[in-house]
Design a protein around this motif. Structure first.
Motif, PDB file in Angstrom:
ATOM      1  N   PHE A 264      -4.539  -6.448   4.373  1.00 50.95           N
ATOM      2  CA  PHE A 264      -4.138  -5.798   4.853  1.00 50.95           C
ATOM      3  C   PHE A 264      -2.846  -5.964   5.457  1.00 50.95           C
ATOM      4  CE2 PHE A 264      -8.410  -6.899   6.902  1.00 50.95           C
ATOM      5  CZ  PHE A 264      -9.333  -6.334   6.577  1.00 50.95           C
ATOM      6  N   GLY A 265      -2.065  -5.976   4.780  1.00 55.43           N
ATOM      7  CA  GLY A 265      -0.554  -6.473   4.297  1.00 55.43           C
ATOM      8  C   GLY A 265       0.731  -5.319   4.053  1.00 55.43           C
ATOM      9  N   GLY A 266       0.040  -4.297   3.782  1.00 58.24           N
ATOM     10  CA  GLY A 266       0.994  -3.220   3.540  1.00 58.24           C
ATOM     11  C   GLY A 266      -0.208  -2.352   2.632  1.00 58.24           C
ATOM     12  N   SER A 267      -0.944  -2.574   1.493  1.00 59.94           N
ATOM     13  CA  SER A 267      -1.242  -1.921   0.261  1.00 59.94           C
ATOM     14  C   SER A 267      -2.710  -1.936   0.328  1.00 59.94           C
ATOM     15  CB  SER A 267      -0.275  -2.727  -0.949  1.00 59.94           C
ATOM     16  OG  SER A 267      -1.198  -3.790  -1.468  1.00 59.94           O
ATOM     17  N   PHE A 268      -3.242  -2.614   0.609  1.00 55.94           N
ATOM     18  CA  PHE A 268      -4.219  -2.696   0.935  1.00 55.94           C
ATOM     19  C   PHE A 268      -5.290  -2.523  -0.504  1.00 55.94           C
ATOM     20  CE2 PHE A 268      -3.858   0.509   5.058  1.00 55.94           C
ATOM     21  CZ  PHE A 268      -4.510   0.130   5.303  1.00 55.94           C
ATOM     22  N   GLU A 269      -4.789  -3.805  -1.351  1.00 62.16           N
ATOM     23  CA  GLU A 269      -5.536  -4.358  -2.071  1.00 62.16           C
ATOM     24  C   GLU A 269      -6.684  -4.578  -1.301  1.00 62.16           C
ATOM     25  OE1 GLU A 269      -2.377  -5.755  -5.119  1.00 62.16           O
ATOM     26  OE2 GLU A 269      -1.912  -5.676  -3.667  1.00 62.16           O
TER      27      GLU A 269
ATOM     28  N   ARG B  70      -2.404   1.104  11.441  1.00 55.65           N
ATOM     29  CA  ARG B  70      -2.447   1.424  10.064  1.00 55.65           C
ATOM     30  C   ARG B  70      -4.046   1.557   9.588  1.00 55.65           C
ATOM     31  NH1 ARG B  70       0.891   0.226   4.609  1.00 55.65           N
ATOM     32  NH2 ARG B  70       0.243   1.278   3.497  1.00 55.65           N
ATOM     33  N   THR B  71      -4.623   0.068   9.458  1.00 56.60           N
ATOM     34  CA  THR B  71      -6.844   0.528   9.085  1.00 56.60           C
ATOM     35  C   THR B  71      -7.017   0.953   9.375  1.00 56.60           C
ATOM     36  OG1 THR B  71      -5.553  -2.579   9.035  1.00 56.60           O
ATOM     37  CG2 THR B  71      -8.169  -2.084   8.281  1.00 56.60           C
ATOM     38  N   ASP B 373       5.733   0.578  -0.404  1.00 51.81           N
ATOM     39  CA  ASP B 373       4.865  -0.896  -0.169  1.00 51.81           C
ATOM     40  C   ASP B 373       5.730  -1.723   0.984  1.00 51.81           C
ATOM     41  OD1 ASP B 373       3.392  -2.975   1.314  1.00 51.81           O
ATOM     42  OD2 ASP B 373       2.929  -4.254  -0.613  1.00 51.81           O
ATOM     43  N   SER B 375       5.888  -3.878   3.627  1.00 52.13           N
ATOM     44  CA  SER B 375       6.719  -4.578   3.924  1.00 52.13           C
ATOM     45  C   SER B 375       6.561  -5.598   2.990  1.00 52.13           C
ATOM     46  CB  SER B 375       5.060  -5.350   5.042  1.00 52.13           C
ATOM     47  OG  SER B 375       4.041  -4.819   4.401  1.00 52.13           O
ATOM     48  N   LYS B 416      -0.672   3.925  -9.791  1.00 53.63           N
ATOM     49  CA  LYS B 416      -2.383   3.821  -9.597  1.00 53.63           C
ATOM     50  C   LYS B 416      -2.379   5.370  -9.788  1.00 53.63           C
ATOM     51  CE  LYS B 416      -1.998   1.610  -4.951  1.00 53.63           C
ATOM     52  NZ  LYS B 416      -1.722   1.688  -3.518  1.00 53.63           N
TER      53      LYS B 416
END
Lengths: 298, 416
Positions: A264-269, B70-71, B373, B375, B416
């Motif tokens: 959840f930190g930014g790149s949703f890996e 965001r989530t 990205d 952050s 990606k």
């Protein structure tokens, strides 16, 4: 289908039992087991929430193996465990051992020790975070400065930060461990102590030969319980280092925080985070199995 | 009164411009943004005006705490559960466009050449294949906040215009106790706040290197970049006018009146206005080596793939209204974020405003970083500064490592 038309009392009972059990079973399967199984599947996939999932084989695990941050975090997680568990257990035992003999204000003192355990970890982490600040707002550094000592960089240091974060986590768990230890101490039959007294055995021998061996089940329970707690440490670390979570330079980052950031930190890996979660699951499984093994040896 | 008149004009324009379809059965569209009180208030006002001008359309706003936003958006939109119009950080847009979750804005209502001409150039990052995918209502820039009382105490009459003056002024305002511990900072610092933007888009450029190449790859791994990083770290290590851990957070130190100067975004204005007893002013970021630069960022509004038919039509109208000059002025007055069009932002009134003026002027030379990205890329610079301050790494080495790490993030994203 005679069972349905004309059930015996036994069959009726079983049917009722299953009816009542169905709800928790459905709940656990959908809320716990299915997502857990899905995490294993996800660890072999690539997924950023937005696009459909994609199979990538062992890629996530290979990335993990080659990621220096993962190994740093892996080490940190075990440092939390290896320092946290014994230190908290020894302190809790010493306090419980002495508290057991105190009659004066016994309840009040016990309540005071238990209080941090009931406090929200987030609130406590923030209070400690302020304690650790440099001059002019940090309690500890203000005390040091007023006594003429130089400041200590508690949180802003790659070597001090982890112990500084661990200290309140140990402190918060003490209350619970003390209560459990005291219950264990109370459960030891007084006749053993009386017999030892008649024989004129020294206090240390009583501790070593009677108290500690009879406390073994209590200790095993607490070791398992607190080990899992320290392996899953998150709240304290995250809240004490929110500006740079797990920092500085990943010095305080535990596995759970790494998983959180990956996911959840930014790149949703999500796939990579799932692979990290599988590793955490295996660590918890192995540690618990080892400890249960020790319990069985009793 | 003026507002009412404007609303009336808007309503008339909408009715004329958008034809007969305006008055139809009730349509409800959903709008999502994150919770920040002033933003929600501003949006309430915009929705009220929009609904008055477009009977039959209602807009339902839903907001979430920033940390979850965001989530929530990322989980809801692919599932078809999300809003019709959604607010996204500009840096997230690529992901949504690639996944087909955002609809391009129709060229008849949002002609690209008109937007190119009217909006600040950085908004062009929202264009894909000649069509705009999303548009901002407001943009944000950086500026130098200063504490007027501490300025007076130190005998400083005008805010610093250059980096040299910045250091000199900061020295005048820094106070230490007997042991040399800082008790009042001349300038706040902290890569975890806005300083990583200041370094990236402002200091790097001032010391002579663009942060990124034309193709988006990292360009700062050179002598000029290292000099910029060294200058920044020296504020603490050599000049001793700041300490990045002072009072936990840079903005907290400034708010408490314990820091002379503080670099932050226009979104900080609201919080500072409500701080009692703090007398503060705003100045443009100091120029360095004769170069002025600034960092701008923005949140955009976009129409999700969920909106269809009537809802799509209503969503388009709503988009048109919330990106109008009128909406931008309401947003500026309520939130303190700057209009996304020079015509609306660079009005004589706004430029002369003692608070908004420096931000507005900064916009004309601002750059928006195209983040993959944010952050993660922020962390790269946070770590570089920490390696220098805590582990004694040289600026060149720290920056080289940062460049490798940041390039890896960009590569992974582009693959990606």
């Amino acid at each position: 289908m005679s069972v349905f038309r004309d059930p015996t009392i036994e069959q009726r009972r079983i049917r009722w039992a299953w009816t009542f059990l169905a709800l928790p079973i459905v709940f656990y399967v959908t809320i716990r087991f299915w997502p857990t199984a899905d995490a294993f599947v996800l660890s072999f996939q690539k997924w950023n929430l937005l696009k459909p999932r994609e199979w990538v084989g062992f890629d996530n695990y290979v990335t993990l193996w080659n990621d220096p941050v993962f190994w740093k975090v892996f080490r940190n997680t075990f440092v939390y465990l290896i320092i946290g568990t014994p230190v908290s257990l020894v302190i809790a035992f010493i306090v419980a051992w002495h508290l057991d003999k105190v009659r004066f204000l016994h309840g009040t003192i016990r309540a005071l020790y238990f209080l941090p355990f009931m406090t929200s970890a987030v609130a406590m982490a923030w209070v400690w975070r302020w304690f650790y600040q440099p001059v002019p707002i940090g309690l500890f550094n203000n005390m040091l400065a007023s006594l003429g000592f130089s400041q200590v960089a508690f949180l802003n240091s790659t070597s001090n930060a982890l112990p500084a974060v661990l200290a309140p986590a140990i402190w918060a768990g003490l209350g619970f461990q003390i209560i459990i230890f005291m219950a264990g101490l109370r459960a030891i039959p007084v006749s053993y102590y009386e017999a030892a007294k008649i024989d004129g055995v020294s206090g240390l021998t009583v501790l070593w030969e009677i108290t500690l061996p009879l406390l073994k089940p209590t200790m095993v329970f607490l070791v398992v319980f607190s080990s899992i707690g320290f392996l899953r440490i998150f709240d304290q670390v995250f809240n004490m280092t929110t500006n740079d979570p797990g920092g500085p330079l990943n010095a305080t980052k535990p596995l759970v925080l790494l998983i959180y950031q990956t996911a959840f930190g930014g790149s949703f890996e999500m796939g990579y985070a799932a692979a990290q979660t599988v590793v955490l699951f295996l660590i918890l499984l192995i540690v618990s199995l080892i400890q249960l093994r020790i319990l069985r040896d009793r | 009164m003026k507002l009412h008149l404007k609303t009336g004009v808007m309503a008339a324009a909408m009715a004329l411009g958008l034809g007969a379809s305006a008055a139809r059965a009730d349509v409800e569209i959903e709008y999502w943004q994150y919770f920040f009180e002033a933003r929600v208030d501003a949006m309430d006002k915009l929705i009220e005006n929009f609904e008055a001008a477009n009977p039959g359309i209602t807009v339902k706003m839903t907001h979430f705490p920033y940390d979850d936003y965001r989530t929530k958006v990322a989980a809801a939109i692919p599932a078809g559960e999300g809003p019709d119009v959604v607010q996204l950080f500009y840096g997230w847009l690529n992901d949504y466009v690639d996944a087909g979750l955002i609809q391009p804005l129709p060229t008849d209502m949002f002609p690209p050449e008109k937007i190119d001409a009217e909006f600040f150039p950085m908004v062009q990052a929202m264009k894909r294949d000649g069509q705009y995918m999303a548009l901002p209502t407001a943009v944000r820039a950086l500026a130098l906040f200063y504490n007027k009382r501490l300025f007076e105490e130190a005998g400083i009459t005008t805010p610093p215009a250059t980096l040299e003056e910045l250091v000199a002024d900061a020295k005048l305002m820094t106070k230490t106790d007997g042991a040399g511990n800082i008790t009042q900072e001349g300038l706040t610092s902290g890569m975890t706040g806005q300083d990583h933007h200041w370094l990236r888009e402002v200091l790097f450029r001032q010391f002579g290197t663009p942060p990124y190449n034309e193709d988006g790859s990292v360009a700062y791994d050179n002598e000029a970049g290292a000099a910029a990083l060294q200058w920044y770290v020296d504020l603490q290590a050599k000049e001793k006018v700041t300490q990045n851990t002072f009072m936990d957070e840079a903005q907290a130190a400034f708010k408490a009146g314990r820091a002379g100067m503080h670099i932050d975004g226009s979104f900080r204005i609201g919080a500072l206005k409500s701080t009692r007893g703090l007398d503060w002013g705003v100045a443009e970021l100091p120029s360095g080596m004769g170069v002025q630069s600034n960092y701008a960022s923005y949140w955009v509004n976009a129409i999700s793939s969920k909106a269809e038919g009537e809802k799509l039509e209503a969503a388009e109208k709503f988009m048109a209204y919330i990106t109008s000059d009128e909406a931008m002025q309401i947003w500026l007055e309520t939130v303190g974020e700057l209009p996304a069009k020079p015509t609306a932002a660079l009005t004589p009134e706004n430029e002369a405003d003692p608070v908004y003026g420096p931000f507005v002027r900064g916009l004309s030379y601002a750059h928006a970083t195209i983040f993959a990205d944010e952050s993660g890329q922020r962390n790269v610079l946070v770590d570089a500064v920490n390696r220098m301050l805590l582990e004694g790494q040289s600026a060149a080495d720290a920056l080289h490592q940062a460049a490798m790490e940041e390039q890896a993030i960009l590569d992974k994203y582009n693959a990606k």
